[in-house]
Design a protein around this motif. Structure first.
Motif, PDB file in Angstrom:
ATOM      1  N   LYS A  76      79.258 -23.115  14.704  1.00 28.53           N
ATOM      2  CA  LYS A  76      80.219 -23.445  15.750  1.00 28.53           C
ATOM      3  C   LYS A  76      81.270 -24.435  15.286  1.00 28.53           C
ATOM      4  CE  LYS A  76      77.039 -22.597  19.566  1.00 28.53           C
ATOM      5  NZ  LYS A  76      76.390 -23.162  20.770  1.00 28.53           N
ATOM      6  N   ASN A  77      81.168 -24.836  14.043  1.00 28.54           N
ATOM      7  CA  ASN A  77      82.103 -25.796  13.471  1.00 28.54           C
ATOM      8  C   ASN A  77      82.186 -27.050  14.336  1.00 28.54           C
ATOM      9  OD1 ASN A  77      83.702 -26.183  11.147  1.00 28.54           O
ATOM     10  ND2 ASN A  77      85.593 -25.788  12.269  1.00 28.54           N
ATOM     11  N   SER A  78      81.017 -27.517  14.739  1.00 29.81           N
ATOM     12  CA  SER A  78      80.950 -28.652  15.655  1.00 29.81           C
ATOM     13  C   SER A  78      79.888 -29.642  15.219  1.00 29.81           C
ATOM     14  CB  SER A  78      80.642 -28.189  17.080  1.00 29.81           C
ATOM     15  OG  SER A  78      81.662 -27.359  17.583  1.00 29.81           O
ATOM     16  N   VAL A  79      80.072 -30.858  15.667  1.00 27.16           N
ATOM     17  CA  VAL A  79      79.104 -31.922  15.483  1.00 27.16           C
ATOM     18  C   VAL A  79      78.787 -32.493  16.854  1.00 27.16           C
ATOM     19  CG1 VAL A  79      78.700 -34.215  14.506  1.00 27.16           C
ATOM     20  CG2 VAL A  79      79.804 -32.457  13.133  1.00 27.16           C
ATOM     21  N   TYR A  80      77.533 -32.871  17.049  1.00 25.66           N
ATOM     22  CA  TYR A  80      77.091 -33.331  18.348  1.00 25.66           C
ATOM     23  C   TYR A  80      76.496 -34.724  18.260  1.00 25.66           C
ATOM     24  CZ  TYR A  80      77.412 -28.321  19.048  1.00 25.66           C
ATOM     25  OH  TYR A  80      77.865 -27.023  19.093  1.00 25.66           O
ATOM     26  N   LEU A  81      76.549 -35.408  19.365  1.00 27.45           N
ATOM     27  CA  LEU A  81      75.855 -36.675  19.501  1.00 27.45           C
ATOM     28  C   LEU A  81      74.997 -36.585  20.745  1.00 27.45           C
ATOM     29  CD1 LEU A  81      75.516 -39.547  18.307  1.00 27.45           C
ATOM     30  CD2 LEU A  81      77.184 -40.310  20.012  1.00 27.45           C
ATOM     31  N   GLN A  82      73.705 -36.445  20.538  1.00 27.83           N
ATOM     32  CA  GLN A  82      72.768 -36.424  21.644  1.00 27.83           C
ATOM     33  C   GLN A  82      72.426 -37.855  22.002  1.00 27.83           C
ATOM     34  OE1 GLN A  82      71.470 -33.724  23.428  1.00 27.83           O
ATOM     35  NE2 GLN A  82      70.702 -35.352  24.769  1.00 27.83           N
ATOM     36  N   MET A  83      72.736 -38.237  23.213  1.00 29.15           N
ATOM     37  CA  MET A  83      72.517 -39.596  23.676  1.00 29.15           C
ATOM     38  C   MET A  83      71.389 -39.588  24.693  1.00 29.15           C
ATOM     39  SD  MET A  83      76.569 -40.453  24.269  1.00 29.15           S
ATOM     40  CE  MET A  83      76.258 -42.087  24.921  1.00 29.15           C
ATOM     41  N   ASN A  84      70.279 -40.180  24.336  1.00 32.58           N
ATOM     42  CA  ASN A  84      69.131 -40.267  25.217  1.00 32.58           C
ATOM     43  C   ASN A  84      68.871 -41.708  25.607  1.00 32.58           C
ATOM     44  OD1 ASN A  84      68.640 -37.476  25.019  1.00 32.58           O
ATOM     45  ND2 ASN A  84      67.344 -37.754  23.207  1.00 32.58           N
ATOM     46  N   ASN A  85      68.244 -41.865  26.759  1.00 33.54           N
ATOM     47  CA  ASN A  85      67.917 -43.199  27.248  1.00 33.54           C
ATOM     48  C   ASN A  85      69.126 -44.121  27.173  1.00 33.54           C
ATOM     49  OD1 ASN A  85      66.276 -45.255  28.273  1.00 33.54           O
ATOM     50  ND2 ASN A  85      65.592 -45.894  26.224  1.00 33.54           N
ATOM     51  N   VAL A  86      70.214 -43.665  27.734  1.00 35.34           N
ATOM     52  CA  VAL A  86      71.449 -44.440  27.651  1.00 35.34           C
ATOM     53  C   VAL A  86      71.338 -45.730  28.446  1.00 35.34           C
ATOM     54  CG1 VAL A  86      72.874 -42.431  27.191  1.00 35.34           C
ATOM     55  CG2 VAL A  86      72.481 -43.145  29.558  1.00 35.34           C
ATOM     56  N   LYS A  87      72.095 -46.707  28.013  1.00 38.56           N
ATOM     57  CA  LYS A  87      72.126 -48.014  28.622  1.00 38.56           C
ATOM     58  C   LYS A  87      73.548 -48.334  29.075  1.00 38.56           C
ATOM     59  CE  LYS A  87      68.593 -49.648  25.393  1.00 38.56           C
ATOM     60  NZ  LYS A  87      68.267 -50.660  24.357  1.00 38.56           N
ATOM     61  N   PRO A  88      73.696 -49.248  30.030  1.00 41.92           N
ATOM     62  CA  PRO A  88      75.054 -49.644  30.429  1.00 41.92           C
ATOM     63  C   PRO A  88      75.906 -50.111  29.255  1.00 41.92           C
ATOM     64  CG  PRO A  88      73.493 -50.440  32.035  1.00 41.92           C
ATOM     65  CD  PRO A  88      72.678 -49.869  30.904  1.00 41.92           C
ATOM     66  N   GLU A  89      75.278 -50.698  28.269  1.00 39.41           N
ATOM     67  CA  GLU A  89      75.991 -51.162  27.088  1.00 39.41           C
ATOM     68  C   GLU A  89      76.578 -50.022  26.270  1.00 39.41           C
ATOM     69  OE1 GLU A  89      72.034 -52.778  26.753  1.00 39.41           O
ATOM     70  OE2 GLU A  89      73.009 -52.400  28.687  1.00 39.41           O
ATOM     71  N   ASP A  90      76.138 -48.799  26.541  1.00 46.80           N
ATOM     72  CA  ASP A  90      76.673 -47.640  25.840  1.00 46.80           C
ATOM     73  C   ASP A  90      78.003 -47.179  26.418  1.00 46.80           C
ATOM     74  OD1 ASP A  90      74.445 -47.446  24.097  1.00 46.80           O
ATOM     75  OD2 ASP A  90      73.325 -46.344  25.637  1.00 46.80           O
ATOM     76  N   THR A  91      78.411 -47.756  27.521  1.00 49.49           N
ATOM     77  CA  THR A  91      79.685 -47.392  28.132  1.00 49.49           C
ATOM     78  C   THR A  91      80.829 -47.660  27.164  1.00 49.49           C
ATOM     79  OG1 THR A  91      78.922 -47.799  30.390  1.00 49.49           O
ATOM     80  CG2 THR A  91      81.289 -47.893  30.004  1.00 49.49           C
ATOM     81  N   ALA A  92      81.598 -46.634  26.891  1.00 46.91           N
ATOM     82  CA  ALA A  92      82.685 -46.745  25.932  1.00 46.91           C
ATOM     83  C   ALA A  92      83.415 -45.416  25.843  1.00 46.91           C
ATOM     84  CB  ALA A  92      82.153 -47.131  24.547  1.00 46.91           C
ATOM     85  N   VAL A  93      84.554 -45.443  25.192  1.00 47.76           N
ATOM     86  CA  VAL A  93      85.193 -44.216  24.764  1.00 47.76           C
ATOM     87  C   VAL A  93      84.584 -43.850  23.420  1.00 47.76           C
ATOM     88  CG1 VAL A  93      87.335 -43.087  24.085  1.00 47.76           C
ATOM     89  CG2 VAL A  93      87.332 -44.701  25.985  1.00 47.76           C
ATOM     90  N   TYR A  94      84.110 -42.638  23.317  1.00 50.09           N
ATOM     91  CA  TYR A  94      83.468 -42.184  22.098  1.00 50.09           C
ATOM     92  C   TYR A  94      84.409 -41.281  21.319  1.00 50.09           C
ATOM     93  CZ  TYR A  94      78.978 -44.126  23.403  1.00 50.09           C
ATOM     94  OH  TYR A  94      77.960 -44.989  23.722  1.00 50.09           O
TER      95      TYR A  94
END
Length: 122
Positions: A76-94
């Protein structure tokens, strides 16, 4: 020249999961080291995860280690970021970014996507 577009961001509750996608075009993503970075208001952009084109080895920031997983789907010519157990501190532009070499530092990444917003509520 490779072009990158992120998707999958949105609002998620703390403890939940999101999967961010980085779709590449114009070149083969497998030939690039791909990194995920994030930036929240008032803070500098920081490294989150990387998958290198040589051997596909991965590396994570301590802040996301054990919770986030970076992966690549060459078909698929793609890369993924699986984010588990996210925290409020993870809030951001990725952002996803590409480097023709090993991506040993943030400045090594030459190509960047426009970013996708992730907001984690408490």
């Amino acid at each position: 020249q490779v072009q990158l577009v992120e998707s999958g961001g949105g609002l998620v509750r703390a403890g939940g999961s999101l999967r961010l996608s980085c779709a590449a075009s114009g070149d083969t993503v497998s030939r690039y080291t791909i990194g995920w970075f994030r930036q929240s208001p008032g803070k500098e952009r920081e490294f989150a995860a990387v998958i290198r084109w040589i051997g596909g080895t991965t590396q994570y920031a301590e802040s996301v280690e054990g919770r986030f997983t970076i992966s690549r789907d060459n078909a698929k010519n793609s890369v993924y970021l699986q984010m588990n157990n996210v925290k409020p501190e993870d809030t951001a532009v990725y952002y996803c970014a590409a480097d023709r070499s090993l991506g040993l530092n943030q400045q090594s990444f030459r190509y960047w996507g426009p970013g996708t917003q992730v907001t984690v509520s408490s």
